[in-house]
Structures are given as structure tokens and as C-alpha cells.
Write an enzyme that holds these catalytic residues in place. Structure first.
Site, PDB file in Angstrom:
ATOM      1  CG  HIS A 175       5.661  13.087  -4.379  1.00  0.00           C
ATOM      2  ND1 HIS A 175       4.796  13.089  -3.306  1.00  0.00           N
ATOM      3  CD2 HIS A 175       6.367  11.932  -4.268  1.00  0.00           C
ATOM      4  CE1 HIS A 175       4.962  11.983  -2.594  1.00  0.00           C
ATOM      5  NE2 HIS A 175       5.913  11.264  -3.150  1.00  0.00           N
ATOM      6  CG  ASP A 223       1.146  14.351  -3.932  1.00  0.00           C
ATOM      7  OD1 ASP A 223       2.325  14.395  -4.359  1.00  0.00           O
ATOM      8  OD2 ASP A 223       0.371  13.416  -4.193  1.00  0.00           O
ATOM      9  CG  ASP A 252       6.392   9.067   0.367  1.00  0.00           C
ATOM     10  OD1 ASP A 252       6.811   9.676  -0.620  1.00  0.00           O
ATOM     11  OD2 ASP A 252       5.608   8.091   0.291  1.00  0.00           O
ATOM     12  CD  GLU A 273       4.465   9.639  -6.142  1.00  0.00           C
ATOM     13  OE1 GLU A 273       5.164   8.660  -6.434  1.00  0.00           O
ATOM     14  OE2 GLU A 273       3.795   9.705  -5.073  1.00  0.00           O
ATOM     15  CD  GLU A 274       2.151   9.360  -2.131  1.00  0.00           C
ATOM     16  OE1 GLU A 274       1.793   8.263  -2.611  1.00  0.00           O
ATOM     17  OE2 GLU A 274       3.160   9.493  -1.417  1.00  0.00           O
ATOM     18  CG  ASP A 332       9.047   9.503  -4.124  1.00  0.00           C
ATOM     19  OD1 ASP A 332       8.700   9.413  -2.938  1.00  0.00           O
ATOM     20  OD2 ASP A 332       8.245   9.397  -5.075  1.00  0.00           O
ATOM     21  CG  HIS A 359       2.025   5.570   1.797  1.00  0.00           C
ATOM     22  ND1 HIS A 359       1.617   5.061   0.570  1.00  0.00           N
ATOM     23  CD2 HIS A 359       2.803   6.638   1.490  1.00  0.00           C
ATOM     24  CE1 HIS A 359       2.135   5.790  -0.401  1.00  0.00           C
ATOM     25  NE2 HIS A 359       2.864   6.750   0.136  1.00  0.00           N
TER      26      HIS A 359
END
Length: 377
Positions: free
Chosen positions: A78, A80, A109, A142-143, A166, A347
Site C-alpha cells: 500500500h 499510504d 510501512d 490501507e491505513e 506488509d 506507526h
């Protein structure tokens, strides 16, 4: 065969493109350009932006195979990132890890997955490595809840197995199970009254919500189940008993029965608190994403295990606590495993990506391509 400097430079370039979730226009344009320059076919962006609520749709590309009869393979990442992801400044520290300057996330990520795919394409072309058709799908949103993946038309993919690059952990490990998730929202209604002269005439929606949350099981419920309250909003002057509150939470579980019981426990806690104080509550429980579980004997797992052996890495199979695009693709009937990418502390502003693991991720990807190229439809 992997050119480490080129790979690292690629990741540096990608993480410096601002692409917080739902704001992917810049990186989508860059990826479309890169895939075209690499000579891939069917390079395009789908028309899902409006449906997903993202700035960009999903990016598709295909590297046509050079082995007649070899099965098609699907690779996903992904584009984003989570916030704060604006103005990322990457560097390599003394331990050989790629990090940010600690004012933002790094964004490995999932840009490490994208960088690994691009390097794998270059290596294949430079060394004329055997491969079947390789379909690439880089998703948006995705997030924000797998938004791009949910909007994909699965008929656009012809591969029967695929891999999402991922998840964290040492390269070679494979995520083969992830939980289903349900969202729980509650609108809570009380009765307004003057908080100084007649508080006994009021029913506080805030108090109802607080009692409900305090009564419900939350956090780690068991080894397969979690629950959390993420939003609690209410607004009223201090001299008025608040008559409305809004609460939003979630529950996840690898076991659907446990998930149903957990969300019902959350519903009952809201209803009991409201009834006990003379208020009202409207609770909505919504399915968010399905669980998936792959078996050790499944082809997609067997291929990955053989690929890990080719690069000299142990292959551990594990269940994840979070969802990924693989939840959606498995729901479409496309057997999809999630490859560990080597990054850690994602994150967060302390996120780090070992250069050595990034190189291994490319090697793992190439090994999977090689294994599949040796099979027949």
C-alpha cells in the site's frame, strides 16, 4: 544481484513523498511513472478514488512472463502511511537501520514493500530471470481501513495466489492468519437540565457513557480477541447537564463466535447503563473486515516456505492482531499470505528498517517468483 545502494536510494525517495492516508495523489503519480519507465504493461490507476474517499485510486501494473505455462503471481503493497508522515527525513544510523529524524514516522510501512518490488523488477530485467506473469497492485487508503482494497474489482486479477509485503518481523516469516473486526458505535441520549439549580432533573449522557465503558470488557480479552474504545465525544456548557454523547469502538478476534460475544457484551453494557439512568441509547454493530486463515499445506504458504529456504531463512507462520489488504483479497477468493518485511516499531516516530532486512526482502520476493516460475498451471 540486488544493488543495495539503488534499493536504499529508492526507499529514501519513496518515504520523502508525502502520502498520509487518503492523500496519495503524489505517490500514485510517481509509481505510475516508475512502472511505465520499467517497461511494465497495463500500467494504470483504477477509478476507485471516489468510492474509497482517497485522493488516488489503486495502481496496477503487470510484468509479462517469459516462461510459457508458468502460473501468474500477484504482489501487493500500500502506498499510504499513517500520520505524522509529512516531511520525512530519512537517514541510516550507526546500526545500519534506516530511521526518520524522530519528528515523523519513517513510512517503511509500506514503502519498503514497494521499494522491494521495484528492485525485484530491475534485477529480473537485468539478469533475464525466469518468471511468469507478475501482477502488481499498490493500494490507497490501507491505513484508513483497507479502503482501496475494498474497492478493487477482483476480476482484474488473474493470479490464483498472492503476497502482501506488509508486516513486521524478520524476512522469511509469514502471516497466515488475521482477525475479523467489527465496529461498535453508540449514540447516547440523556435529558438536559440546569446543572446548578436543577441537576436532579437531568440525565447525563456523559455519565451513561462512562458507566457503560467502565462496565464492558476491553483491552486484551483473550489470546484471540481484543476490544477498544477509540472515540468518546460530548459537548455541553458546564452549567447544563449534557444530553448527548457519541462513543465509537471496535472488537477483533480470530474466532467469529468470540467476536460476536464481545460486541454483544459492549452493546449490553451501553443498554444497561442507559436503562439504569433513564436515558436512551442507539447501538450499531457493523462488520468491518473478514478474518482469514491459511493452512501450512496451502499452496501460497508452501511456495513461501520454499522461497525462504532458498534464501537461507527460517520460515515461521504466525497470526497477526491487525488486518491488512490480505483480509480483503482472501475474502475475494485470492489466496494471499503476508510477508514479513523486516521493519519494526511502525506507526511510531521510532520506526526503523534494517538495510540488511530490506535486501533480504528483495531476495525473498525474487525467490517466490523463481519458485512459482518452476510450477505449471
Amino acid at each position: 544481484m540486488v544493488v543495495e545502494k539503488r534499493l536504499v536510494d529508492e526507499l529514501f525517495e519513496l518515504v520523502q513523498i508525502d502520502s498520509e492516508t487518503r492523500h496519495e495523489r503524489k505517490i500514485a503519480d510517481v509509481l505510475l511513472k516508475k512502472f511505465k519507465e520499467l517497461g511494465l504493461e497495463n500500467v494504470h490507476e483504477d477509478d476507485t478514488a471516489q468510492a474509497s474517499g482517497c485522493q488516488a485510486g489503486n495502481v496496477f501494473a503487470c510484468l509479462k512472463g517469459n516462461v510459457p505455462g508458468a502460473p501468474a503471481l500477484f504482489l501487493n503493497a500500500h502506498m499510504d502511511t499513517v500520520a505524522p508522515g509529512i516531511g520525512v527525513k530519512p537517514s541510516i544510523n550507526a546500526d545500519g537501520n534506516i530511521v526518520s529524524d524522530s519528528s515523523t514516522i519513517l513510512g517503511s510501512d509500506d514503502k519498503a514493500g514497494i521499494a522491494a518490488m521495484l528492485e525485484a523488477i530491475r534485477v529480473i530485467k537485468e539478469h533475464n530471470l525466469p518468471h511468469g506473469d507478475i501482477e502488481f497492485l499498490i493500494t490507497s487508503g490501507e491505513e484508513s481501513g483497507l479502503l482501496g482494497a475494498r474497492a478493487v474489482d477482483p476480476k482484474k486479477l488473474k493470479a490464483k495466489i498472492g503476497y502482501a509485503l506488509d508486516t513486521g518481523g524478520k524476512v522469511g516469516n509469514i502471516n497466515v492468519q488475521a482477525p475479523a473486526r467489527k465496529l461498535v458505535t453508540a449514540n447516547i441520549y440523556g435529558t438536559s437540565a440546569h446543572a446548578g439549580s436543577a441537576p436532579e432533573k437531568g440525565v447525563s449522557a456523559i455519565t451513561i457513557a462512562a458507566k457503560a465503558i467502565a462496565a464492558m470488557p476491553l483491552g486484551r480479552i483473550d489470546s484471540e480477541t481484543t476490544a477498544n474504545i477509540g472515540t468518546f465525544t460530548a459537548q455541553s456548557p458546564t452549567n447544563i447537564v449534557c444530553d448527548h454523547a457519541f462513543v465509537e469502538g471496535e472488537a477483533r478476534s480470530l474466532d467469529i463466535g468470540k467476536l460476536d460475544r464481545q460486541t454483544e457484551a459492549m452493546r449490553k453494557a451501553f443498554e444497561a447503563a442507559a436503562a439504569g439512568m433513564g436515558g436512551k441509547v442507539e447501538v450499531v454493530i457493523k462488520d468491518d473486515c473478514a478474518a482469514f486463515k491459511l493452512n501450512e499445506t496451502d499452496r501460497v504458504v508452501d511456495v513461501a516456505k520454499r522461497a525462504a529456504a532458498k534464501i537461507g531463512r527460517p520460515c515461521g507462520l504466525f497470526a497477526a492482531g491487525g488486518a491488512s489488504d490480505a483480509n480483503v483479497f482472501n475474502g475475494f477468493g485470492l489466496s494471499t499470505a503476508v510477508l514479513a518485511c523486516g521493519y519494526a516499531d511502525v506507526h511510531s516516530k521510532t520506526e526503523w528498517m534494517p538495510v540488511a532486512e530490506l535486501v533480504k526482502l528483495v531476495e525473498m520476493t525474487l525467490a517466490i517468483i523463481s519458485v512459482v516460475a518452476g510450477e505449471k498451471e
